[in-house]
Design an enzyme around this catalytic site. Sequence first.
Site, PDB file in Angstrom:
ATOM      1  N   ASP A   1       0.870  -1.162   0.000  1.00 39.78           N
ATOM      2  CA  ASP A   1       0.000   0.000   0.000  1.00 39.78           C
ATOM      3  C   ASP A   1       0.924   1.234   0.000  1.00 39.78           C
ATOM      4  O   ASP A   1       2.112   1.125   0.326  1.00 39.78           O
ATOM      5  CB  ASP A   1      -0.841  -0.055   1.281  1.00 39.78           C
ATOM      6  CG  ASP A   1      -1.648   1.198   1.504  1.00 39.78           C
ATOM      7  OD1 ASP A   1      -2.325   1.644   0.565  1.00 39.78           O
ATOM      8  OD2 ASP A   1      -1.601   1.737   2.623  1.00 39.78           O
TER       9      ASP A   1
ATOM     10  N   ASP B   1      -0.296   5.113   0.863  1.00 40.88           N
ATOM     11  CA  ASP B   1      -0.642   6.047   1.949  1.00 40.88           C
ATOM     12  C   ASP B   1      -0.600   5.410   3.334  1.00 40.88           C
ATOM     13  O   ASP B   1      -1.303   4.440   3.593  1.00 40.88           O
ATOM     14  CB  ASP B   1      -2.054   6.609   1.737  1.00 40.88           C
ATOM     15  CG  ASP B   1      -2.082   7.696   0.675  1.00 40.88           C
ATOM     16  OD1 ASP B   1      -1.113   8.468   0.601  1.00 40.88           O
ATOM     17  OD2 ASP B   1      -3.073   7.767  -0.062  1.00 40.88           O
TER      18      ASP B   1
ATOM     19  N   ASP C   1      -1.750  -0.716   6.066  1.00 40.98           N
ATOM     20  CA  ASP C   1      -2.018  -0.101   7.368  1.00 40.98           C
ATOM     21  C   ASP C   1      -3.495   0.038   7.706  1.00 40.98           C
ATOM     22  O   ASP C   1      -3.839   0.369   8.827  1.00 40.98           O
ATOM     23  CB  ASP C   1      -1.379   1.292   7.436  1.00 40.98           C
ATOM     24  CG  ASP C   1      -2.124   2.286   6.558  1.00 40.98           C
ATOM     25  OD1 ASP C   1      -2.427   1.953   5.403  1.00 40.98           O
ATOM     26  OD2 ASP C   1      -2.424   3.388   7.038  1.00 40.98           O
TER      27      ASP C   1
HETATM   28 MG   LIG Z   1      -3.040   3.101   3.611  1.00 43.04          MG
END
Ligand SMILES: [Mg+2]
Length: 268
Positions: free
Chosen positions: A8, A10, A210
Site C-alpha cells: 500500500d 498512503d 495499514d
Molecule cells: Mg493506507
Amino acid sequence: MFYVVYTDLDGTLIDEKYSFKAASQALETLKNRGFPLIFCSSKTRGEILFYREKMGFSDPFIAENGAAVYIPKGYFDFPIPGAQSVEGFSVLEFGLDYESLFRRVEKILIGLGIEYETFKGMSVSELSLDSGLSLMEAALAKDREYSVIFKAECEDSILTEAFRGEGLIYTRGARYHHVMGAHDKGVSVNALSSLFRMVYDEVLTVGLGDSLNDLEMLASVDLPISVRRPDGSIEDFGVKGVLETEGVGPIGWNERILGILSEKTDLI
Ligand SMILES: [Mg+2]
C-alpha cells in the site's frame, strides 16, 4: 527464494507528508536484489506512475484498490491471458467504469441524506488544500477510472451497509471514503502472483498495509505485514501469521523488509 513485495502507499510506504525517505534503504536493497515492488493502492494509475518513477521501479502495479493490474509490455515473456492493451501496458481489469459507478454512489448518498464531496467534484486547488497533495498530484488523484472517493461526516458502519446492499464495496482509507465495484486488492494480487509463479519456482509474496482496505491484499500473500500508524495504533486484520511493525509507516516498512531480505526465514 524470489520475493514479490506488494505494498500500500498512503500510511504504509509514504508518511503523512507524502515522504518515503525513511524506507530508502529497504527500497535500494529490493532494487539491487532485483525483486519486484508492486504498488497496490487506492491511488490512480497516474499517481502510482508518479511514485513508481520517483522511487525508480518499473514493475507491474495495481491501481484503485485492485480495480486494474498494469503490467508493462514485455515484462513477462508470454501473453497475459485476458489482458487489454493500454498505453504500453497489458491491463487486467476488475473494476466498474467511473461514470456508471458514480451514478449509483450518488443515488445512495442522496437517499441517506448525507452531504458529500467527491475528488472529481473538487477543483484541483481545493483537493490540494484538503489533502496536502501538490497541485500536480491532486490533478492525478482526481483522474479516477474505477472508484469514487469522497469526504463526508458519517459513520463507517452506515456507509458499509448502504453500499453493500447495492452490491458495491465500501472501504475507509486513511483520509477518505472509497466506493468501488465488487473487486478488492486480493483478486488482483492473486492474478499477478500467479503470473510470477509461472516464471519462478519459489515465489514468496509479501504484503504491507495499514488500514482495512488492505485486508484482502494481506489475506492473499504468504507474509502479511501490518504497518503501525502515526498514532501508535495498528490494524488488527485478523489474518493468519500477520507480522506487525515497530516503527510507524515507512520506518516500519524499512525495518520489516530489511529483516525479510536478510533471509531470517524464521520470520516466515
Ligand atoms: Mg493506507
